[in-house]
Motif scaffolding. Sequence first.
Motif, PDB file in Angstrom:
ATOM      1  N   LYS A 365      -0.435  33.142  35.922  1.00  0.00           N
ATOM      2  CA  LYS A 365       0.682  33.285  36.649  1.00  0.00           C
ATOM      3  C   LYS A 365       1.155  32.119  37.216  1.00  0.00           C
ATOM      4  N   LEU A 366       0.241  31.442  37.741  1.00  0.00           N
ATOM      5  CA  LEU A 366       0.515  30.381  38.642  1.00  0.00           C
ATOM      6  C   LEU A 366       0.963  29.211  37.738  1.00  0.00           C
ATOM      7  N   LYS A 367       0.629  29.209  36.390  1.00  0.00           N
ATOM      8  CA  LYS A 367       1.082  28.015  35.420  1.00  0.00           C
ATOM      9  C   LYS A 367       2.679  27.813  35.561  1.00  0.00           C
ATOM     10  N   GLU A 368       3.251  28.818  35.534  1.00  0.00           N
ATOM     11  CA  GLU A 368       4.739  28.741  35.519  1.00  0.00           C
ATOM     12  C   GLU A 368       5.274  27.933  36.906  1.00  0.00           C
ATOM     13  N   THR A 369       4.705  28.522  38.011  1.00  0.00           N
ATOM     14  CA  THR A 369       5.035  27.869  39.191  1.00  0.00           C
ATOM     15  C   THR A 369       4.739  26.378  39.190  1.00  0.00           C
ATOM     16  N   VAL A 370       3.571  26.156  38.809  1.00  0.00           N
ATOM     17  CA  VAL A 370       3.252  24.857  38.955  1.00  0.00           C
ATOM     18  C   VAL A 370       3.998  23.792  38.000  1.00  0.00           C
ATOM     19  N   LEU A 371       4.216  24.188  36.938  1.00  0.00           N
ATOM     20  CA  LEU A 371       5.078  23.379  35.827  1.00  0.00           C
ATOM     21  C   LEU A 371       6.626  23.431  36.361  1.00  0.00           C
ATOM     22  N   GLU A 372       7.041  24.315  37.243  1.00  0.00           N
ATOM     23  CA  GLU A 372       8.397  24.206  38.066  1.00  0.00           C
ATOM     24  C   GLU A 372       8.271  23.139  39.109  1.00  0.00           C
ATOM     25  N   LYS A 373       7.179  22.927  39.629  1.00  0.00           N
ATOM     26  CA  LYS A 373       6.870  22.059  40.755  1.00  0.00           C
ATOM     27  C   LYS A 373       7.007  20.745  40.093  1.00  0.00           C
ATOM     28  N   ILE A 376      10.402  19.683  39.463  1.00  0.00           N
ATOM     29  CA  ILE A 376      11.332  19.176  40.558  1.00  0.00           C
ATOM     30  C   ILE A 376      10.733  17.791  40.750  1.00  0.00           C
ATOM     31  N   SER A 377       9.366  17.464  40.841  1.00  0.00           N
ATOM     32  CA  SER A 377       8.947  16.272  41.320  1.00  0.00           C
ATOM     33  C   SER A 377       9.282  15.086  40.222  1.00  0.00           C
ATOM     34  N   GLU A 378       9.750  15.331  39.059  1.00  0.00           N
ATOM     35  CA  GLU A 378      10.020  14.515  37.887  1.00  0.00           C
ATOM     36  C   GLU A 378      11.514  14.215  38.167  1.00  0.00           C
ATOM     37  N   GLU A 379      12.126  14.993  38.840  1.00  0.00           N
ATOM     38  CA  GLU A 379      13.631  14.602  39.074  1.00  0.00           C
ATOM     39  C   GLU A 379      13.937  13.977  40.031  1.00  0.00           C
ATOM     40  N   THR A 391      -1.072  19.456  34.617  1.00  0.00           N
ATOM     41  CA  THR A 391      -1.128  20.227  33.703  1.00  0.00           C
ATOM     42  C   THR A 391      -2.575  20.211  33.199  1.00  0.00           C
ATOM     43  N   ASN A 392      -3.345  19.045  33.079  1.00  0.00           N
ATOM     44  CA  ASN A 392      -4.907  18.999  32.688  1.00  0.00           C
ATOM     45  C   ASN A 392      -5.673  19.668  33.798  1.00  0.00           C
ATOM     46  N   GLY A 393      -5.289  19.612  35.102  1.00  0.00           N
ATOM     47  CA  GLY A 393      -6.327  20.188  36.193  1.00  0.00           C
ATOM     48  C   GLY A 393      -5.783  21.773  36.118  1.00  0.00           C
ATOM     49  N   LEU A 394      -4.713  22.232  35.610  1.00  0.00           N
ATOM     50  CA  LEU A 394      -4.547  23.646  35.260  1.00  0.00           C
ATOM     51  C   LEU A 394      -5.520  24.116  34.202  1.00  0.00           C
ATOM     52  N   TYR A 395      -5.475  23.456  33.174  1.00  0.00           N
ATOM     53  CA  TYR A 395      -6.181  23.720  32.054  1.00  0.00           C
ATOM     54  C   TYR A 395      -7.665  23.675  32.166  1.00  0.00           C
ATOM     55  N   LYS A 452      -7.203  25.516  45.014  1.00  0.00           N
ATOM     56  CA  LYS A 452      -6.624  25.413  46.257  1.00  0.00           C
ATOM     57  C   LYS A 452      -5.765  24.115  46.157  1.00  0.00           C
ATOM     58  N   PHE A 453      -6.045  23.124  45.459  1.00  0.00           N
ATOM     59  CA  PHE A 453      -5.275  22.116  45.587  1.00  0.00           C
ATOM     60  C   PHE A 453      -4.243  22.037  44.468  1.00  0.00           C
ATOM     61  N   LEU A 454      -4.362  22.856  43.363  1.00  0.00           N
ATOM     62  CA  LEU A 454      -3.156  22.956  42.529  1.00  0.00           C
ATOM     63  C   LEU A 454      -2.067  24.067  42.931  1.00  0.00           C
ATOM     64  N   GLU A 455      -2.571  24.723  44.097  1.00  0.00           N
ATOM     65  CA  GLU A 455      -1.472  25.620  44.630  1.00  0.00           C
ATOM     66  C   GLU A 455      -0.606  25.231  45.544  1.00  0.00           C
ATOM     67  N   GLU A 456      -1.043  23.640  46.129  1.00  0.00           N
ATOM     68  CA  GLU A 456      -0.261  22.915  47.083  1.00  0.00           C
ATOM     69  C   GLU A 456       1.170  22.672  46.715  1.00  0.00           C
ATOM     70  N   PRO A 457       2.165  22.975  47.648  1.00  0.00           N
ATOM     71  CA  PRO A 457       3.551  22.568  47.389  1.00  0.00           C
ATOM     72  C   PRO A 457       3.761  21.053  47.206  1.00  0.00           C
ATOM     73  N   PHE A 458       3.285  20.267  46.255  1.00  0.00           N
ATOM     74  CA  PHE A 458       3.300  19.018  46.237  1.00  0.00           C
ATOM     75  C   PHE A 458       4.677  18.340  45.833  1.00  0.00           C
ATOM     76  N   ASP A 459       5.560  19.325  45.286  1.00  0.00           N
ATOM     77  CA  ASP A 459       6.836  18.850  44.943  1.00  0.00           C
ATOM     78  C   ASP A 459       7.460  18.585  46.382  1.00  0.00           C
ATOM     79  N   GLN A 460       7.127  18.887  47.572  1.00  0.00           N
ATOM     80  CA  GLN A 460       7.744  18.882  48.872  1.00  0.00           C
ATOM     81  C   GLN A 460       7.045  17.800  49.501  1.00  0.00           C
TER      82      GLN A 460
END
Length: 548
Positions: A365-373, A376-379, A391-395, A452-460
């Motif tokens: 379920k974290l996949k959608e949240t991470v891809l949303e981040k 946001i980061s790309e914009e 995405t590679n880290g998630l996989y 843990k690192f993939l759950e970080e709010p890196f978009d902020q």
Amino acid sequence: MEDSFSGDEDYYYSDRDSLDGLENDEADLQWVPPKGSSTKVITRESLLAAQKEDLRRVMELLSLREHHARTLLIHYRWDVEKLLAVLVENGKESLFNEAGVTVIDDADPMLPLSSTVMCDICMEEVAGDKATKMDCGHCFCNDCWTEHFIVKINEGQSKRIRCMAHKCNAICDEAVVRNLVSKKHPNLAEKFERFLLESFIEDNKMVKWCPSTPHCGNAIRVEEVEVCEVECACGAQFCFSCLSEAHSPCSCSMWDLWAKKCRDESETVNWITVHTKPCPKCHKPVEKNGGCNLVSCICGQAFCWLCGGATGRDHTWSRIAGHSCGRYKEDKAKKTERAKRELYRYMHYHNRYKAHTDSFKLESKLKETVLEKVSISEERESRLRDFSWVTNGLYRLFRSRRVLSYSYPFAFYMFGEELFKDEMTDEEREIKQHLFEDQQQQLEANVEKLSKFLEEPFDQYPDDKVMEIRMQVINLSVITDTLCKKMYECIENDLLGCLQLGTHNIARYQSKGIERASELSTCWTSVNTTTDKRQRSDADTSGNLEVY
């Protein structure tokens, strides 16, 4: 449990400015769809083409008609290589005799219309056009042939209907079966056609139905018969050997036992084992509710509680008439303690298996949240433009978590006494268990760090902080992949490889994930026009031989 990145999306490493010293490792981890998949999806549309491919090989090699080639292939379970090996070793005559194929070049299957034939089944004379002669030379009336075919199709013997003649081993021409049955029972003729077509899957060790629920209607064909995990076009991932969910590093036997143990609620099973004994007649568990050692089952059978042997009902306080157990006394306390120990051991492995399975579901379920981040980061305005490391880290997280989850059922049976009690001494078992658990703990620690690192709010975060997370994710992705490889090597070489009974094999670890089968093309080219022409000629002669 399926990898959450399976499907039509392709994720691959494109982060070219990666960490110094990690470029080579990261390149190894690039997850790209392989060129020319070794597994093929056979759909309803391509099933005919897949079957034709094998039929034509045999038809061309042995100059046979289609129904003879099919009879040979069904007998050898559609294994063309085995068929060719028998041909080389024993010769064509032996090959044909064993499969029930009769090929008479000069035989005339047509009977003169003006002649009459005596049918040896119904003992009646019929006109020549009301009787049929098979390749083996036996001729009976069409009515008797039809009834014979109907009985065999209803009995499930459609694929190999033998001649009615006594001790004749020849397989009947499928065109004749199709023709005669369709006149009286068109639906049964369709059933016969379906059985012939599906025999390519049912009898073929290289092809199996996808076990998806609801069934997608696809089958999977592999190039080599080995323990492997495959992914169907519908997205279902499964073990090709046992058709269960993909379960490596568990062997098929281990996973079957584990799944049954989890289904049957082992706590209840352990209690029944300790407090009951099976009736020697109906085998149902019986609980003792009194002090007397003569117990009676609800089925009426009396038996001795001490040894479990069937007895009569006559007894005194000291003995059962006509029965003796010697001096044996059951050590109930010792047996109870052993069952309790086994229960605690099962709970230890099951709790960890369940914990990682639950984590896998939550991380999916974290996949959608991470891809949303990532979106946001790309914009936003930033010098970081490539976020493929996320995405590679998630996989890599999903793959490693899955391996970790199934490693606990493997350890439960590998180091228990249920399967390998006599294969290792206690000292050897302890050494191997420590070796495996060290690797398991290393993988577990790094998987948790990656999560843990993939759950970080890196978009902020500012760019410098994002770069630190990026470095950690890439590094941990390499480490977890390496640890998974080492765990599989340990299992294959140091654990299962040392066993005398080589019945426990596991699917190889694949860094790129479970291979997705490519769809088999429905287009196939004619390889022998002469054979085609002869087929059409045969069809015209017999009147009903269809080339499909």
